[in-house]
Motif scaffolding. Structure first.
Motif, PDB file in Angstrom:
ATOM      1  N   ARG A 164      -2.039   0.451   0.306  1.00  9.48           N
ATOM      2  CA  ARG A 164      -1.174   1.620   0.256  1.00  9.48           C
ATOM      3  C   ARG A 164      -1.560   2.505  -0.922  1.00  9.48           C
ATOM      4  NH1 ARG A 164       3.749   3.155   2.273  1.00  9.48           N
ATOM      5  NH2 ARG A 164       5.014   4.525   0.965  1.00  9.48           N
ATOM      6  N   ARG A 225       1.864   7.320  -2.967  1.00  7.74           N
ATOM      7  CA  ARG A 225       2.268   7.444  -1.562  1.00  7.74           C
ATOM      8  C   ARG A 225       1.122   7.864  -0.654  1.00  7.74           C
ATOM      9  NH1 ARG A 225       7.066  11.415   0.791  1.00  7.74           N
ATOM     10  NH2 ARG A 225       6.846  10.819   2.981  1.00  7.74           N
ATOM     11  N   ARG A 231      -1.385   6.144   7.533  1.00  6.42           N
ATOM     12  CA  ARG A 231      -0.592   5.021   7.049  1.00  6.42           C
ATOM     13  C   ARG A 231      -1.195   3.671   7.410  1.00  6.42           C
ATOM     14  NH1 ARG A 231       2.314   6.302   2.845  1.00  6.42           N
ATOM     15  NH2 ARG A 231       3.577   8.154   3.169  1.00  6.42           N
TER      16      ARG A 231
END
Length: 558
Positions: A164, A225, A231
């Motif tokens: 991530r 983020r 993702r």
């Protein structure tokens, strides 16, 4: 390690300490000359002066470290991505405003370093320290490398699983930049720094530091983020896309999208079915139906107005001719509007009649495209297909598209128009408080309706899945009756079907319960708004603020 860094910084100091004149054009002729690197009576080797870090040491070390990290690690990073990465297809790259904010902040920092150096040169007077030039040049180059790395990570992806956030190089660079700006707090009591804000130069330097502090901190938080990156791993996205094409799931809304993004995606998918391409007659019918929607909105406004006129004329003793004319107009408007909410009026019936051809066009386009898509699938899919699931999905998909289009065009859009008209009317003819009540109630109504509807979509989707599974078991069992009979599996098939029905009913209960919750929420909002408006109206009446117009006070006819 420290002697190496000191030697490097000393070499840089010697290189920059050459006498280079800087001519700046300004209202007053200013000439700043680089006479020394650190200024008078100071050296780059001094790290602490007067209760703070030496500015020369700080503004030499921080840009040198940042440029070294960006150049050395960034070059390896680019080579690694070029060799082991692959260019991503545009459809897999997420569109994000936060990524645009990352680029804008990086560009702002580069402009700030260049503009800050020019501003300090203009305010320095006759002598400009050399470390100011080195700080501006090294920092600009470092952030140019960082912006290039940001674009490389967005356009290319590694085939391995990605953790991530952004890569370690970018996160390290942003963390070091933000930590370097935090080191300024150590020199809070030092007179060599800008915390006193005594001079114009101190104020300019403090403003530039504040821009750097906020920008670097924001970039580090956004980097955790990674809004501009997918993702999930790129290979997983490719496999899912191929699986969607294989199983006919193109255009399905991603469950990870936000509520507003999901709503916009659905509307974007449905808009092409509202405008019949290649048929001028159907396009004219669509425009005529939209025009009838506008006529309905006007009728909804005039019906209560004429009802008010009838009451006023009866109480004022108007003539029979005037009263009969008003009553005839009122009855005609009610005939056009229909009873209740206008669902059975002449205009709405005419609009529904004209919309039949458009609805048939939508049905035909959806069914033909779906049929063609099924024939374009591979033999492997057809050999392993579930007939009941496919038939149920076809029927539900066709009917749901028509229902959703009709709901958007003939329910949501007219409701929003009625809200705007009612707000304008209440503010114009009554009081601004009534318009505010209507606006707040309808804003809450629409917002909560969209959010709760998007929230309960998962229950509705699960119910449809369980329904498809039940129909699949029933149809496939009947199509393969010989096999079932051969193995004496009648009871087994019946039990499987009953279990599927029980799972479907469990999902159906959740869907219906969430729908009841939505209806109760809507009723609560409408009831609260009606209570607030009624109490406010009663208060104005008791205070004498709502009265008849003067021309209605006498008994003369209008």
């Amino acid at each position: 390690m420290w002697p190496i860094v000191s030697g490097t910084l000393g070499t840089a100091a010697v290189m920059v300490s050459l006498s280079v004149p800087l001519s700046l054009s300004s209202p007053t002729s200013v000439m700043a000359v680089l006479r020394s690197y650190c200024g008078a009576n100071t050296s780059v080797s001094r790290t602490w002066v007067d209760m703070g870090i030496a500015p020369c040491f700080y503004f030499t070390l921080s840009p040198a470290v940042l440029l070294a990290v960006a150049f050395l690690l960034g070059s390896l990073h680019c080579v690694f991505y070029r060799r082991y990465g692959t260019a991503m297809e545009p459809k897999f790259i997420p569109r994000s405003r936060l990524y645009a904010a990352q680029q804008a902040l990086s560009a702002l920092l580069m402009v700030q370093f260049v503009g800050g150096g020019v501003a300090q040169a203009a305010l320095a007077g006759e002598e400009l320290p050399g470390y100011v030039v080195l700080y501006g040049v090294f920092s600009t180059l470092g952030w140019v490398y960082a912006l290039a790395l940001l674009q490389v990570e967005r356009r290319r992806a590694l085939l391995m699983d990605r953790t991530r956030g952004h890569s370690g190089v970018l996160l390290l660079f942003w963390a070091l930049a933000f930590s370097a700006e935090n080191l300024a707090f150590v020199s809070w009591y030092s007179p060599h720094w800008w915390w006193g804000l005594d001079t114009q130069q101190d104020q300019v330097q403090f403003s530039l530091w504040l821009i750097r502090y906020l920008a670097t901190g924001t970039l580090f938080v956004l980097g955790l983020r990674a809004p501009g990156l997918p993702r999930r791993p790129y290979m997983l996205l490719i496999n899912e896309d191929e699986h969607d094409v294989e199983h006919g799931a193109q255009g399905v809304v991603d469950e990870n999208q936000s509520t507003w993004q999901g709503f916009k995606t659905k509307v974007r998918l449905l808009l092409p079915y509202m405008w019949p391409r290649g048929s001028l007659l159907l396009q004219c019918l669509v425009l005529l139906c939209l025009g009838l929607l506008g006529v309905e909105r006007a009728i909804n406004v005039f019906v209560p107005i004429y009802y008010k006129n009838i009451v006023n004329e009866l109480s004022d003793g108007s003539s029979w001719k005037t009263l009969a004319t008003t009553v005839c107009f009122y009855v005609m408007l009610k005939f056009l509007q229909g009873g209740g909410a206008g669902a059975s009026g002449f205009v709405s019936n005419l609009r529904s009649f004209l919309w039949i051809r458009v609805q048939q066009y939508t049905n035909r386009v959806v069914q033909v495209r779906l049929f063609g898509h099924l024939h374009s699938l591979s033999l492997r899919w057809h050999l392993g297909r579930k007939t009941g699931d496919v038939l149920r999905s076809i029927d539900r998909g066709t009917s749901s598209i028509n229902s959703l289009l009709s709901y958007i065009v003939f329910s949501i859009v007219p409701t929003i128009a009625d809200i705007v008209i009612s707000i304008i009317y209440f503010v114009t003819y009554f009081n601004a408080w009534f318009g505010l009540i209507v606006f707040v109630c309808m804003a809450l109504y629409l917002t909560l309706t969209i959010f709760i509807t998007e929230w309960r979509t998962k229950y509705r989707r699960d119910m449809n899945t369980q329904d498809n599974a039940a129909k699949t078991k029933a149809v496939d069992s009947l199509l393969n009756f010989e096999t079932v009979k051969y193995y004496n599996a009648e009871n087994y098939e019946v039990n499987r079907f009953e279990e599927a029905i029980l799972r479907y009913q469990g999902s159906e209960w959740k869907s219906q319960a969430s729908l009841a919750f939505l209806n109760q929420t809507q009723n609560l909002i409408i009831g609260s708004g009606l209570l607030a408006g009624s109490l406010l109206c009663a208060y104005f009446v008791t205070e004498g603020k709502f009265k008849k117009h003067d021309r209605f006070r006498d008994n003369k006819p209008r």
